[in-house]
Design a protein around this motif. Structure first.
Motif, mmCIF file in Angstrom:
data_model
loop_
_atom_site.group_PDB
_atom_site.id
_atom_site.type_symbol
_atom_site.label_atom_id
_atom_site.label_comp_id
_atom_site.label_asym_id
_atom_site.label_seq_id
_atom_site.Cartn_x
_atom_site.Cartn_y
_atom_site.Cartn_z
ATOM 1 N N PHE A 68 2.382 15.543 -11.329
ATOM 2 C CA PHE A 68 0.965 15.672 -11.626
ATOM 3 C C PHE A 68 0.399 14.367 -12.175
ATOM 4 C CE2 PHE A 68 3.406 19.446 -12.560
ATOM 5 C CZ PHE A 68 2.831 20.372 -11.713
ATOM 6 N N GLY A 69 -0.913 14.171 -11.950
ATOM 7 C CA GLY A 69 -1.616 13.053 -12.570
ATOM 8 C C GLY A 69 -1.011 11.704 -12.251
ATOM 9 N N SER A 70 -0.765 10.918 -13.296
ATOM 10 C CA SER A 70 -0.255 9.563 -13.103
ATOM 11 C C SER A 70 1.125 9.575 -12.448
ATOM 12 C CB SER A 70 -0.199 8.812 -14.439
ATOM 13 O OG SER A 70 0.730 9.401 -15.330
ATOM 14 N N SER A 71 1.939 10.555 -12.758
ATOM 15 C CA SER A 71 3.268 10.649 -12.135
ATOM 16 C C SER A 71 3.145 10.847 -10.631
ATOM 17 C CB SER A 71 4.073 11.797 -12.738
ATOM 18 O OG SER A 71 4.337 11.554 -14.095
ATOM 19 N N CYS A 72 2.197 11.651 -10.219
ATOM 20 C CA CYS A 72 1.955 11.879 -8.794
ATOM 21 C C CYS A 72 1.545 10.588 -8.096
ATOM 22 C CB CYS A 72 0.888 12.945 -8.617
ATOM 23 S SG CYS A 72 0.274 13.096 -6.920
ATOM 24 N N VAL A 73 0.546 9.931 -8.638
ATOM 25 C CA VAL A 73 0.025 8.713 -8.008
ATOM 26 C C VAL A 73 1.118 7.644 -7.908
ATOM 27 C CG1 VAL A 73 -1.642 6.823 -8.235
ATOM 28 C CG2 VAL A 73 -2.344 9.181 -8.727
ATOM 29 N N LEU A 74 1.888 7.483 -8.966
ATOM 30 C CA LEU A 74 2.920 6.449 -8.962
ATOM 31 C C LEU A 74 4.096 6.821 -8.056
ATOM 32 C CD1 LEU A 74 2.722 5.453 -12.707
ATOM 33 C CD2 LEU A 74 1.812 4.212 -10.729
ATOM 34 N N LYS A 75 4.448 8.100 -7.994
ATOM 35 C CA LYS A 75 5.487 8.535 -7.049
ATOM 36 C C LYS A 75 5.027 8.280 -5.612
ATOM 37 C CE LYS A 75 9.082 10.645 -8.986
ATOM 38 N NZ LYS A 75 10.479 10.444 -8.624
ATOM 39 N N MET A 76 3.760 8.497 -5.348
ATOM 40 C CA MET A 76 3.223 8.227 -4.012
ATOM 41 C C MET A 76 3.384 6.756 -3.661
ATOM 42 S SD MET A 76 -0.298 10.443 -3.985
ATOM 43 C CE MET A 76 -0.837 9.808 -2.398
ATOM 44 N N CYS A 77 3.121 5.885 -4.626
ATOM 45 C CA CYS A 77 3.205 4.435 -4.384
ATOM 46 C C CYS A 77 4.595 4.020 -3.925
ATOM 47 C CB CYS A 77 2.815 3.668 -5.638
ATOM 48 S SG CYS A 77 1.058 3.776 -6.014
ATOM 49 N N ARG A 78 5.575 4.738 -4.350
ATOM 50 C CA ARG A 78 6.960 4.429 -3.967
ATOM 51 C C ARG A 78 7.133 4.444 -2.443
ATOM 52 N NH1 ARG A 78 12.216 7.975 -5.795
ATOM 53 N NH2 ARG A 78 13.780 6.559 -4.931
ATOM 54 N N TYR A 79 6.366 5.263 -1.755
ATOM 55 C CA TYR A 79 6.511 5.440 -0.313
ATOM 56 C C TYR A 79 5.467 4.679 0.499
ATOM 57 C CZ TYR A 79 9.574 8.999 -2.063
ATOM 58 O OH TYR A 79 10.577 9.643 -2.740
ATOM 59 N N LEU A 80 4.628 3.923 -0.176
ATOM 60 C CA LEU A 80 3.614 3.137 0.515
ATOM 61 C C LEU A 80 4.167 1.752 0.827
ATOM 62 C CD1 LEU A 80 0.455 4.111 -1.579
ATOM 63 C CD2 LEU A 80 1.275 5.117 0.565
ATOM 64 N N PRO A 81 3.569 1.068 1.785
ATOM 65 C CA PRO A 81 4.052 -0.280 2.115
ATOM 66 C C PRO A 81 3.699 -1.287 1.016
ATOM 67 C CG PRO A 81 2.142 0.269 3.448
ATOM 68 C CD PRO A 81 2.487 1.499 2.670
ATOM 69 N N PHE A 82 4.342 -2.438 1.079
ATOM 70 C CA PHE A 82 4.033 -3.561 0.192
ATOM 71 C C PHE A 82 2.580 -3.963 0.417
ATOM 72 C CE2 PHE A 82 3.786 -8.072 -0.731
ATOM 73 C CZ PHE A 82 4.434 -8.140 -1.954
ATOM 74 N N PRO A 83 1.804 -4.281 -0.577
ATOM 75 C CA PRO A 83 2.092 -4.486 -1.995
ATOM 76 C C PRO A 83 1.930 -3.234 -2.856
ATOM 77 C CG PRO A 83 -0.115 -5.240 -1.573
ATOM 78 C CD PRO A 83 0.440 -4.743 -0.250
ATOM 79 N N TYR A 84 1.423 -2.132 -2.261
ATOM 80 C CA TYR A 84 1.183 -0.903 -3.042
ATOM 81 C C TYR A 84 2.467 -0.378 -3.666
ATOM 82 C CZ TYR A 84 -3.015 -1.237 -0.242
ATOM 83 O OH TYR A 84 -4.146 -1.694 0.374
ATOM 84 N N LYS A 85 3.570 -0.573 -2.970
ATOM 85 C CA LYS A 85 4.878 -0.124 -3.450
ATOM 86 C C LYS A 85 5.208 -0.705 -4.826
ATOM 87 C CE LYS A 85 8.191 0.125 -0.374
ATOM 88 N NZ LYS A 85 8.718 1.459 -0.249
ATOM 89 N N LEU A 86 4.703 -1.888 -5.121
ATOM 90 C CA LEU A 86 4.979 -2.539 -6.405
ATOM 91 C C LEU A 86 4.441 -1.728 -7.592
ATOM 92 C CD1 LEU A 86 4.224 -6.257 -5.498
ATOM 93 C CD2 LEU A 86 6.464 -5.157 -5.720
#
Length: 120
Positions: A68-86
């Motif tokens: 939920f919340g910030s944990s959700c957004v940051l977990k999503m970033c893990r699967y996005l391409p560079f540079p969002y993955k950072l």
């Protein structure tokens, strides 16, 4: 990561809808998006026992786990391409520090990001 990972989001929020569009554009087939207030979103929330608790936060459902919340957004970033993955590195900032910032942003997001219609 497959599209069995579901994101529940606020389709009435301009920022949330633009974020969804960005993720769909840069990482198609990674997530399935469902509006929180849709019939399917309501059913998912009810099945998780979250119907009354999390009506205003973005939610990531990964199999049997929910974020939920910030944990959700940051977990999503893990699967996005560079540079969002950072951005995923911020997941390791203690939740008690990052979640209040998320909640503050979430409180005012409707004021700053208008959404006249859903783009789905």
């Amino acid at each position: 990561m497959t599209s069995n990972n579901i994101i529940l989001y606020d389709s009435d929020c301009g920022f949330c809808d633009k974020f969804r569009s960005l993720v769909c554009r840069i990482a198609p087939d990674v997530f399935k998006f469902t509006p929180l207030k849709s019939e399917n979103g309501t059913k998912l929330l009810a099945s998780l026992g979250l119907l009354k608790t999390y009506r205003d936060k973005i939610i990531l459902i990964q199999g049997s786990k929910s974020f939920f919340g910030s944990s959700c957004v940051l977990k999503m970033c893990r699967y996005l391409p560079f540079p969002y993955k950072l951005l995923y590195i911020l997941y390791f900032v203690p939740k008690f520090l990052r979640e209040p910032l998320y909640c503050l942003f979430a409180k005012y997001r409707h004021k700053f990001f208008k959404n006249n219609s859903c783009s789905i």
